[in-house]
Design a protein around this motif. Structure first.
Motif, PDB file in Angstrom:
ATOM      1  N   TRP A 266      -1.935  70.577   0.221  1.00 35.64           N
ATOM      2  CA  TRP A 266      -1.019  70.595   1.358  1.00 35.64           C
ATOM      3  C   TRP A 266      -0.913  69.203   1.977  1.00 35.64           C
ATOM      4  CZ3 TRP A 266       2.962  72.631   3.366  1.00 35.64           C
ATOM      5  CH2 TRP A 266       3.240  72.488   4.731  1.00 35.64           C
ATOM      6  N   ASN A 267      -2.052  68.482   1.988  1.00 33.42           N
ATOM      7  CA  ASN A 267      -2.026  67.121   2.509  1.00 33.42           C
ATOM      8  C   ASN A 267      -1.153  66.203   1.667  1.00 33.42           C
ATOM      9  OD1 ASN A 267      -3.752  67.670   4.612  1.00 33.42           O
ATOM     10  ND2 ASN A 267      -5.585  67.258   3.379  1.00 33.42           N
ATOM     11  N   TYR A 268      -0.894  66.634   0.472  1.00 35.99           N
ATOM     12  CA  TYR A 268      -0.118  65.800  -0.434  1.00 35.99           C
ATOM     13  C   TYR A 268       1.360  66.186  -0.419  1.00 35.99           C
ATOM     14  CZ  TYR A 268      -4.166  63.528  -2.528  1.00 35.99           C
ATOM     15  OH  TYR A 268      -5.271  62.758  -2.748  1.00 35.99           O
ATOM     16  N   ARG A 269       1.794  66.912   0.630  1.00 34.85           N
ATOM     17  CA  ARG A 269       3.167  67.403   0.590  1.00 34.85           C
ATOM     18  C   ARG A 269       4.206  66.278   0.619  1.00 34.85           C
ATOM     19  NH1 ARG A 269       0.858  68.153   5.319  1.00 34.85           N
ATOM     20  NH2 ARG A 269       1.972  67.708   7.252  1.00 34.85           N
ATOM     21  N   GLU A 270       3.866  65.173   1.286  1.00 34.44           N
ATOM     22  CA  GLU A 270       4.814  64.047   1.283  1.00 34.44           C
ATOM     23  C   GLU A 270       4.961  63.460  -0.114  1.00 34.44           C
ATOM     24  OE1 GLU A 270       3.886  61.067   4.187  1.00 34.44           O
ATOM     25  OE2 GLU A 270       4.988  62.147   5.746  1.00 34.44           O
ATOM     26  N   LEU A 271       3.833  63.389  -0.797  1.00 38.04           N
ATOM     27  CA  LEU A 271       3.872  62.896  -2.172  1.00 38.04           C
ATOM     28  C   LEU A 271       4.695  63.852  -3.032  1.00 38.04           C
ATOM     29  CD1 LEU A 271       2.995  61.070  -4.467  1.00 38.04           C
ATOM     30  CD2 LEU A 271       0.907  62.394  -4.652  1.00 38.04           C
ATOM     31  N   LEU A 272       4.473  65.156  -2.811  1.00 36.20           N
ATOM     32  CA  LEU A 272       5.218  66.153  -3.577  1.00 36.20           C
ATOM     33  C   LEU A 272       6.713  65.944  -3.379  1.00 36.20           C
ATOM     34  CD1 LEU A 272       5.045  68.693  -5.347  1.00 36.20           C
ATOM     35  CD2 LEU A 272       5.063  70.042  -3.263  1.00 36.20           C
ATOM     36  N   SER A 273       7.123  65.726  -2.136  1.00 35.47           N
ATOM     37  CA  SER A 273       8.560  65.587  -1.911  1.00 35.47           C
ATOM     38  C   SER A 273       9.084  64.290  -2.525  1.00 35.47           C
ATOM     39  CB  SER A 273       8.897  65.721  -0.423  1.00 35.47           C
ATOM     40  OG  SER A 273       8.910  64.468   0.192  1.00 35.47           O
ATOM     41  N   GLU A 274       8.266  63.229  -2.526  1.00 36.66           N
ATOM     42  CA  GLU A 274       8.695  61.991  -3.189  1.00 36.66           C
ATOM     43  C   GLU A 274       8.838  62.184  -4.701  1.00 36.66           C
ATOM     44  OE1 GLU A 274       9.690  58.872  -2.343  1.00 36.66           O
ATOM     45  OE2 GLU A 274       9.751  59.527  -0.260  1.00 36.66           O
ATOM     46  N   LEU A 275       7.890  62.926  -5.266  1.00 33.18           N
ATOM     47  CA  LEU A 275       7.937  63.141  -6.713  1.00 33.18           C
ATOM     48  C   LEU A 275       9.127  64.026  -7.096  1.00 33.18           C
ATOM     49  CD1 LEU A 275       4.163  63.635  -7.618  1.00 33.18           C
ATOM     50  CD2 LEU A 275       5.594  61.666  -8.135  1.00 33.18           C
ATOM     51  N   VAL A 276       9.410  65.013  -6.251  1.00 34.19           N
ATOM     52  CA  VAL A 276      10.581  65.860  -6.510  1.00 34.19           C
ATOM     53  C   VAL A 276      11.844  65.011  -6.445  1.00 34.19           C
ATOM     54  CG1 VAL A 276      11.966  67.780  -5.625  1.00 34.19           C
ATOM     55  CG2 VAL A 276       9.486  67.990  -5.715  1.00 34.19           C
ATOM     56  N   LYS A 277      11.915  64.149  -5.435  1.00 35.89           N
ATOM     57  CA  LYS A 277      13.089  63.275  -5.291  1.00 35.89           C
ATOM     58  C   LYS A 277      13.229  62.369  -6.514  1.00 35.89           C
ATOM     59  CE  LYS A 277      12.617  62.262  -0.642  1.00 35.89           C
ATOM     60  NZ  LYS A 277      12.489  61.177   0.319  1.00 35.89           N
ATOM     61  N   ARG A 278      12.087  61.818  -6.949  1.00 36.09           N
ATOM     62  CA  ARG A 278      12.129  60.936  -8.110  1.00 36.09           C
ATOM     63  C   ARG A 278      12.698  61.676  -9.317  1.00 36.09           C
ATOM     64  NH1 ARG A 278       6.884  58.965 -11.475  1.00 36.09           N
ATOM     65  NH2 ARG A 278       6.776  61.192 -11.784  1.00 36.09           N
ATOM     66  N   GLU A 279      12.181  62.880  -9.510  1.00 34.17           N
ATOM     67  CA  GLU A 279      12.609  63.692 -10.648  1.00 34.17           C
ATOM     68  C   GLU A 279      14.120  63.931 -10.597  1.00 34.17           C
ATOM     69  OE1 GLU A 279       9.786  65.325 -12.297  1.00 34.17           O
ATOM     70  OE2 GLU A 279      11.012  66.203 -13.893  1.00 34.17           O
ATOM     71  N   ILE A 280      14.605  64.284  -9.408  1.00 35.13           N
ATOM     72  CA  ILE A 280      16.020  64.615  -9.279  1.00 35.13           C
ATOM     73  C   ILE A 280      16.884  63.365  -9.402  1.00 35.13           C
ATOM     74  CG2 ILE A 280      17.762  65.441  -7.654  1.00 35.13           C
ATOM     75  CD1 ILE A 280      15.592  67.372  -6.592  1.00 35.13           C
ATOM     76  N   LYS A 281      16.486  62.299  -8.708  1.00 32.36           N
ATOM     77  CA  LYS A 281      17.301  61.091  -8.713  1.00 32.36           C
ATOM     78  C   LYS A 281      17.357  60.430 -10.083  1.00 32.36           C
ATOM     79  CE  LYS A 281      16.613  59.479  -3.972  1.00 32.36           C
ATOM     80  NZ  LYS A 281      15.689  58.580  -3.248  1.00 32.36           N
ATOM     81  N   SER A 282      16.206  60.415 -10.754  1.00 31.35           N
ATOM     82  CA  SER A 282      16.159  59.634 -11.988  1.00 31.35           C
ATOM     83  C   SER A 282      16.776  60.369 -13.169  1.00 31.35           C
ATOM     84  CB  SER A 282      14.715  59.268 -12.318  1.00 31.35           C
ATOM     85  OG  SER A 282      13.966  60.444 -12.514  1.00 31.35           O
ATOM     86  N   ARG A 283      16.806  61.688 -13.090  1.00 33.44           N
ATOM     87  CA  ARG A 283      17.232  62.464 -14.267  1.00 33.44           C
ATOM     88  C   ARG A 283      18.640  62.100 -14.729  1.00 33.44           C
ATOM     89  NH1 ARG A 283      13.977  64.648 -17.410  1.00 33.44           N
ATOM     90  NH2 ARG A 283      12.919  65.791 -15.782  1.00 33.44           N
ATOM     91  N   TYR A 284      19.535  61.890 -13.774  1.00 34.85           N
ATOM     92  CA  TYR A 284      20.926  61.715 -14.187  1.00 34.85           C
ATOM     93  C   TYR A 284      21.484  60.340 -13.856  1.00 34.85           C
ATOM     94  CZ  TYR A 284      20.505  66.648 -15.020  1.00 34.85           C
ATOM     95  OH  TYR A 284      20.088  67.853 -15.493  1.00 34.85           O
ATOM     96  N   LYS A 285      20.569  59.388 -13.600  1.00 36.66           N
ATOM     97  CA  LYS A 285      21.050  58.027 -13.399  1.00 36.66           C
ATOM     98  C   LYS A 285      21.586  57.522 -14.733  1.00 36.66           C
ATOM     99  CE  LYS A 285      19.552  56.698  -9.148  1.00 36.66           C
ATOM    100  NZ  LYS A 285      19.050  55.619  -8.317  1.00 36.66           N
ATOM    101  N   GLN A 286      22.449  56.527 -14.646  1.00 35.93           N
ATOM    102  CA  GLN A 286      23.034  55.944 -15.853  1.00 35.93           C
ATOM    103  C   GLN A 286      23.838  56.983 -16.622  1.00 35.93           C
ATOM    104  OE1 GLN A 286      21.856  52.492 -16.406  1.00 35.93           O
ATOM    105  NE2 GLN A 286      23.758  52.403 -17.527  1.00 35.93           N
ATOM    106  N   SER A 287      24.359  58.008 -15.929  1.00 35.53           N
ATOM    107  CA  SER A 287      25.279  58.927 -16.582  1.00 35.53           C
ATOM    108  C   SER A 287      26.490  59.069 -15.679  1.00 35.53           C
ATOM    109  CB  SER A 287      24.614  60.286 -16.822  1.00 35.53           C
ATOM    110  OG  SER A 287      24.406  60.959 -15.611  1.00 35.53           O
ATOM    111  N   ILE A 288      27.657  59.245 -16.303  1.00 35.12           N
ATOM    112  CA  ILE A 288      28.906  59.224 -15.527  1.00 35.12           C
ATOM    113  C   ILE A 288      28.997  60.458 -14.630  1.00 35.12           C
ATOM    114  CG2 ILE A 288      31.421  59.267 -15.690  1.00 35.12           C
ATOM    115  CD1 ILE A 288      31.019  57.779 -18.420  1.00 35.12           C
ATOM    116  N   LEU A 289      28.680  61.614 -15.206  1.00 31.73           N
ATOM    117  CA  LEU A 289      28.848  62.841 -14.425  1.00 31.73           C
ATOM    118  C   LEU A 289      27.679  63.122 -13.500  1.00 31.73           C
ATOM    119  CD1 LEU A 289      30.487  65.094 -17.122  1.00 31.73           C
ATOM    120  CD2 LEU A 289      31.579  63.998 -15.174  1.00 31.73           C
TER     121      LEU A 289
END
Lengths: 262, 243
Positions: free
Chosen positions: A11-34
């Motif tokens: 639970w103390n790591y929830r900020e890290l969890l949200s950063e990792l989720v963001k990383r996963e979402i942001k990075s997945r579709y970078k460098q793609s047109i759609l």
């Protein structure tokens, strides 16, 4: 260390969890047109293909429910199951540099991946909702059961993700066998066909699959306005809870050795 | 008790690795074999204590177990035998930028990496300007870091790592990379940490840096501490034996 304490630490790591989720979402579709639109496009294309095959060529009887709607109510939760497990399984290995350099509670990686896929699940559910409106499906009070169904669905996905991602650190064979495993799992789950089509003598075997009551319950509550069939659903609930607890314990136990072998 | 200001404690620590990667087939066979001959002891029976504010240098040839000690301190791996006790927040300057994602921008990576190193979001907000200034990134802060030069990358990673207010700093050969200007800045920063009482564990092949910087040095070879104590003497011994 006992696991309650570890969960509190997580639970103390929830900020890290949200950063990792963001990383996963942001990075997945970078460098793609759609970009992030792919999250919606892939299930839609699957929907069209499967609809053409199973309502034009092979006609699967779905009563008075149009096939696309019948399919999509199950395909959306199934896609979450398959994607979350697939990405979570590879998730530890793709974080090798972190795992071998910095101490973090390792369970945060599969959890972050599953949560990232949860965002996809939410977005595809909106598409499903739009479909339901277009097809004029009336909204039933039984839809209030969805959070309950979803809860055990999530436990199952997390539990399986814990187990497979941990084994995959030691044996990459898991990653390779996974797509076959998921294909088989999808076909023994009534996603593209109604459960009534399962031959009577195989029903007891099919009933062992915890995804079956979950998918059925989603369909029952959304399309047919009936509550989940409690007998089979409680089996799925117990099974999912057990898989989650055992999976977490197994993961914790193995995670001590991740940095040595990964 | 004198234990009170010891921040790192190794008690009879040994670490065993299995040589090579195992296939599923071998793993299954191993279950029927009593003991594998493929074991490799990276550390055997290591005992030491590091007190708060010390700067400990670790030297030794490649493969002698230096990095294993850092990994045990960082908690990424567990000892096969014995006990490791560590108190305080650790900033591992081991392979800088381990948590960076190439597709994300400098800004996104600062937040990601600082969070990984245990900094709260609010603290990062407060320190964001300092980090960007130290890294000297200017307008590139919103560019994906895959387009960064390796110098920019290192500067950003170092800038984030030193903003974490660590109690213990683990440094593994980072100073071997980057230009002289960057190296000087790193050293300056490490000296600042030294001055405010941060405990530092420094692994390096740079004997000059070790002698200038450390208050105590371990010379490690084939899994054991051969000599420990005054930097000059330990480095001399190492030079005689190995170099």
């Amino acid at each position: 260390m006992n696991s309650e304490k570890d969960l509190a630490k997580a639970w103390n790591y929830r900020e890290l969890l949200s950063e990792l989720v963001k990383r996963e979402i942001k990075s997945r579709y970078k460098q793609s047109i759609l970009g992030y639109a792919w999250v919606l496009l892939v299930p839609l294309v699957n929907l069209v293909v499967l609809t053409v095959v199973f309502s034009l060529f092979i006609r699967i009887p779905t009563g008075n429910i149009p096939y696309p709607i019948f399919l999509f109510t199950a395909l959306v939760p199934w896609t979450f199951t398959a994607n979350a497990i697939t990405f979570a399984t590879q998730g530890l290995v793709s974080n090798t540099s972190l795992i071998t350099k910095i101490y973090l509670p390792r369970e945060i990686f599969p959890i972050a991946t599953v949560f990232a896929k949860l965002v996809d699940y939410f977005l595809t559910s909106i598409i499903l909702l739009i479909f339901l409106i277009i097809y004029g499906v009336s909204f039933e009070i039984t839809m209030l059961y969805i959070p309950l169904i979803f809860f055990f669905h999530l436990l199952l996905v997390l539990g399986v993700s814990f187990i497979l991602s941990a084994i995959n650190v030691f044996f990459r064979d898991v990653e390779n066998v996974l797509s076959v495993f998921l294909t088989i799992w999808m076909y023994i789950t009534p996603v593209i066909y109604p459960p009534e089509l399962i031959p009577q003598k195989f029903v007891p075997i099919f009933n062992l699959n915890p995804m079956m009551p979950i998918i059925n319950a989603y369909r029952n509550t959304i399309l047919y306005g009936v509550p989940p069939s409690w007998q089979s659903f409680s089996y799925a609930a117990v099974f999912s809870t057990l898989i989650f607890i055992l999976g977490y314990k197994f993961f914790r136990n193995r995670s001590k050795y991740f940095a040595d072998v990964i | 008790m004198e234990e009170n200001n010891s921040v790192i404690q190794f008690k009879e620590v040994s670490k065993k690795y299995k040589k090579g990667s195992k296939l599923l087939k071998e793993a299954l066979l191993d279950m029927f074999r009593p003991s594998s001959t493929k074991d490799f002891w990276a550390l055997s029976n290591i005992n030491f204590e590091v007190r708060k504010g010390e700067s400990l240098g670790i030297i030794g040839p490649n493969g002698s177990g230096k990095s294993t000690i850092l990994k045990l301190i960082a908690g990424v791996t567990v000892p096969t035998e014995g006990e490791v006790k560590v108190r305080g927040r650790i900033a591992p300057l081991i392979e800088l930028g381990a948590g960076f994602h190439p597709e994300l921008t400098g800004r996104e990576n600062i937040y990601l990496n600082a969070t990984i190193l245990g900094v709260k979001r609010k603290e990062i907000d407060a320190k964001f300007k300092d980090i960007v200034n130290f890294a000297d990134l200017g307008e590139f802060i919103d560019t994906p870091i895959k387009h960064y030069s390796s110098g920019m990358y290192m500067r950003l990673a170092f800038a984030v790592a030193v903003q974490t207010d660590p109690d213990i700093l683990l440094v593994d050969e980072i100073l071997a990379v980057g230009d002289t200007k960057f190296q000087e800045r790193c050293f300056q920063k490490m000296k600042e940490f030294q001055d405010v009482g941060v405990t530092i564990v420094f692994v390096s092949h740079d004997m000059k840096a070790i002698q200038n910087f450390c208050t105590r040095v371990f010379y490690i070879n084939s899994a054991s501490i051969i000599k420990s104590g005054d930097p000059k003497e330990v480095v001399k011994k190492y030079a005689l034996e190995v170099l």
